[in-house]
Enzyme design. Structure first.
Site, PDB file in Angstrom:
ATOM      1  N   GLU A 171      43.450  10.223 -24.022  1.00 11.17           N
ATOM      2  CA  GLU A 171      44.690  10.046 -23.728  1.00 11.17           C
ATOM      3  C   GLU A 171      45.243   8.418 -23.788  1.00 11.17           C
ATOM      4  O   GLU A 171      46.251   8.422 -24.046  1.00 11.17           O
ATOM      5  CB  GLU A 171      45.048  10.851 -22.568  1.00 11.17           C
ATOM      6  N   ARG A 172      44.282   7.831 -23.150  1.00 12.95           N
ATOM      7  CA  ARG A 172      44.885   6.321 -22.915  1.00 12.95           C
ATOM      8  C   ARG A 172      44.858   5.570 -24.335  1.00 12.95           C
ATOM      9  O   ARG A 172      45.779   4.751 -24.562  1.00 12.95           O
ATOM     10  CB  ARG A 172      43.808   5.785 -21.792  1.00 12.95           C
ATOM     11  N   MET A 199      50.754  18.231 -14.772  1.00 13.06           N
ATOM     12  CA  MET A 199      50.034  17.527 -13.788  1.00 13.06           C
ATOM     13  C   MET A 199      50.788  16.984 -12.594  1.00 13.06           C
ATOM     14  O   MET A 199      50.540  17.413 -11.576  1.00 13.06           O
ATOM     15  CB  MET A 199      49.281  16.301 -14.267  1.00 13.06           C
ATOM     16  N   PRO A 248      56.175  16.471  -7.387  1.00  9.92           N
ATOM     17  CA  PRO A 248      57.157  15.417  -6.521  1.00  9.92           C
ATOM     18  C   PRO A 248      56.358  14.666  -5.622  1.00  9.92           C
ATOM     19  O   PRO A 248      56.590  13.391  -5.579  1.00  9.92           O
ATOM     20  CB  PRO A 248      58.137  16.558  -5.912  1.00  9.92           C
ATOM     21  N   GLN A 308      64.192 -23.425 -34.971  1.00 10.77           N
ATOM     22  CA  GLN A 308      62.503 -23.564 -34.463  1.00 10.77           C
ATOM     23  C   GLN A 308      62.230 -22.478 -33.436  1.00 10.77           C
ATOM     24  O   GLN A 308      61.214 -22.004 -33.672  1.00 10.77           O
ATOM     25  CB  GLN A 308      62.402 -24.874 -34.203  1.00 10.77           C
ATOM     26  N   GLY A 315      50.619   8.392 -18.083  1.00 12.31           N
ATOM     27  CA  GLY A 315      48.993   8.331 -18.258  1.00 12.31           C
ATOM     28  C   GLY A 315      48.454   7.535 -17.320  1.00 12.31           C
ATOM     29  O   GLY A 315      47.193   7.104 -17.582  1.00 12.31           O
ATOM     30  N   LEU A 375      66.230 -11.939 -29.523  1.00 17.73           N
ATOM     31  CA  LEU A 375      66.578 -12.323 -31.036  1.00 17.73           C
ATOM     32  C   LEU A 375      67.596 -11.581 -31.678  1.00 17.73           C
ATOM     33  O   LEU A 375      67.996 -12.060 -32.725  1.00 17.73           O
ATOM     34  CB  LEU A 375      65.208 -12.417 -31.850  1.00 17.73           C
ATOM     35  N   HIS A 376      67.704 -10.507 -31.369  1.00 16.88           N
ATOM     36  CA  HIS A 376      68.994  -9.857 -31.816  1.00 16.88           C
ATOM     37  C   HIS A 376      70.310 -10.000 -31.152  1.00 16.88           C
ATOM     38  O   HIS A 376      71.474  -9.631 -31.555  1.00 16.88           O
ATOM     39  CB  HIS A 376      68.797  -8.084 -31.613  1.00 16.88           C
TER      40      HIS A 376
END
Ligand code: FAD
Length: 381
Positions: free
Chosen positions: A246-247, A127, A130, A283, A367, A341-342
């Site tokens: 598709e969505r 689809m 450019p 925490q 999409g 967190l990693h």
């Protein structure tokens, strides 16, 4: 986290899920690093997936499909997305198959769908150009009728599965100046096709194993019998008709990626130590994880509702656009926190959450961008 069993699951689908999960673990996960390096997944895995009955799962058996419904497709998207397998472009393959299924002539369906279901023909959707992405009215690729053929000239960009594709649902202008009515879809079989050229596999931020490519057409001759539905000027209608499917599919992949990222993060924070204890005990970690699990659950409930609606044939474009935009935005927020967190490891490609973070970004763009989703939603208010 207590696994929420989706209301649409049943015993048969559980068995199907187990065999898909085993296949993904055995055949895809070990190859993903190599696929990311070479920028495509190769053709063999498509054949293997076809042999296992994991392609075109919601296409009727009379057209070579598995004869299931959208839930079977969802299971395959979930088991790949949870593990960060983003190179295997089953989504666009299925969308391409659905153009045929919903709009193709009987002859087109019988000729092409069985080869898609077996993995012989890998599908793509051509689809974007450019100069035209969101604004598809600006498409320039031209198909001119000449006897029993169409002669195609133009180029496409950002085409998922572009390097491996054997079949492209190509959106073309058959009548320039006629607006939406001048647009058609031609099913282009690429093998040995003179004048057809695949350009670069594009160097992307994420989805490194996905062979997103540029495509070029120079006086390419395609049989007129490959015009989708064999009536000119139906392209826009055909595209619009399939948008909810598709969505929904993008939202399904998004929530599955969130679930995979949260699970990986919970495991990581329990192992990792700082200041003499596991980081899971801080925490901040607990509250962040609570937020991520909650956002993921909300997304899951919404997406499950969309899945049920696709199966019932009642998912409308507005609801599907809400799911695509909200889930992909939330996917990015959630996976960003998982990276945080990693710590430094979250920035390393060998960690799942790192790859997922880079992969997630484009979910808000392809999409139909999330801004276009909001346009669609707001028009209905
Ligand atoms: C990895 C990847 C895979 C892809 N796969 C495919 C594929 O398989 N097949 C295919 O055909 N295409 C594919 N695409 C293309 C994708 O669908 C387009 O990039 C997308 O639709 C946006 O078009 P564009 O890039 O031209 O951006 P533009 O349309 O130029 O948009 C630029 C910005 O302007 C905003 N904008 C545009 N119009 C409006 C408006 N009316 N109101 C408010 N804001 C607006 C956009 O939201 C965006 O933020 C893919 C892209 C990527 C990156």
């Amino acid at each position: 986290m207590n696994a929420l069993v989706s209301t649409w699951m049943d015993d048969d689908l559980s068995m199907f899920r187990d065999s898909v999960a085993r296949f993904v673990e055995a055949e895809m996960v070990p190859r993903d690093a190599e696929w990311r390096k070479q920028q495509h997944v190769g053709k063999e895995i498509w054949r293997k997936a076809g042999d296992m009955g994991f392609l075109c799962t919601d296409v009727a058996a009379e057209y070579g499909g598995v004869g299931g419904d959208f839930r079977h497709e969802v299971v395959v998207y979930e088991e790949t997305s949870r593990r960060g397998i983003s190179g295997f472009g089953q989504g666009v393959h299925s969308i391409c198959a659905h153009y045929l299924l919903n709009h193709g002539t009987e002859e087109q369906k019988r000729r092409l769908l069985p080869r898609m279901a077996s993995g012989e023909l890998i599908g793509a959707i051509g689809m974007s150009e450019p100069g035209a992405g969101s604004d598809l009215q600006g498409l320039k690729t031209r198909a001119e009728r000449d006897g029993d053929s169409y002669v195609i000239n133009g180029s496409k960009i950002f085409i998922s599965n572009g390097f491996l594709a054997g079949l492209i649902a190509l959106v073309v202008k058959t009548q320039p100046g006629a607006g939406a009515k001048g647009t058609s879809i031609i099913m282009v079989e690429t093998e040995g096709l003179e004048g057809y050229r695949v350009g670069r596999v594009l160097d992307k931020m994420g989805m490194k194993a996905q062979d997103t490519s540029e495509l070029f057409f120079e006086d390419v001759r395609v049989p007129a019998a490959n015009l989708l539905g064999e009536v000119e000027g139906q392209g826009f209608y055909q595209l619009m008709r399939d948008l909810p499917y598709e969505r929904a599919l993008i939202a399904v992949c998004g929530v599955a990626a969130m679930e995979g990222a949260v699970a990986a993060t919970v495991a990581y924070v329990k192992e990792r130590k700082a200041f003499g204890r596991s980081i899971a005990e801080f925490q901040n970690t607990k509250f962040k994880l609570a937020e991520l699990a909650t956002k993921t659950r909300i997304a899951r409930v919404f997406v499950d509702d969309c899945i049920a609606r696709v199966v019932a044939g009642t998912l409308d474009t507005v609801t599907a656009s809400m799911a695509k935009y909200w889930v992909s935005d939330t996917q990015q927020e959630v996976i960003d926190e998982c990276v945080q967190l990693h710590g430094g490891y979250g920035y390393m490609n060998e960690y799942l959450v790192c790859r997922m973070f880079a992969d997630a970004r484009v979910q808000r763009i392809y999409g139909g961008t999330n801004e276009i989703m909001k346009e669609v939603i707001s028009r209905a208010l």
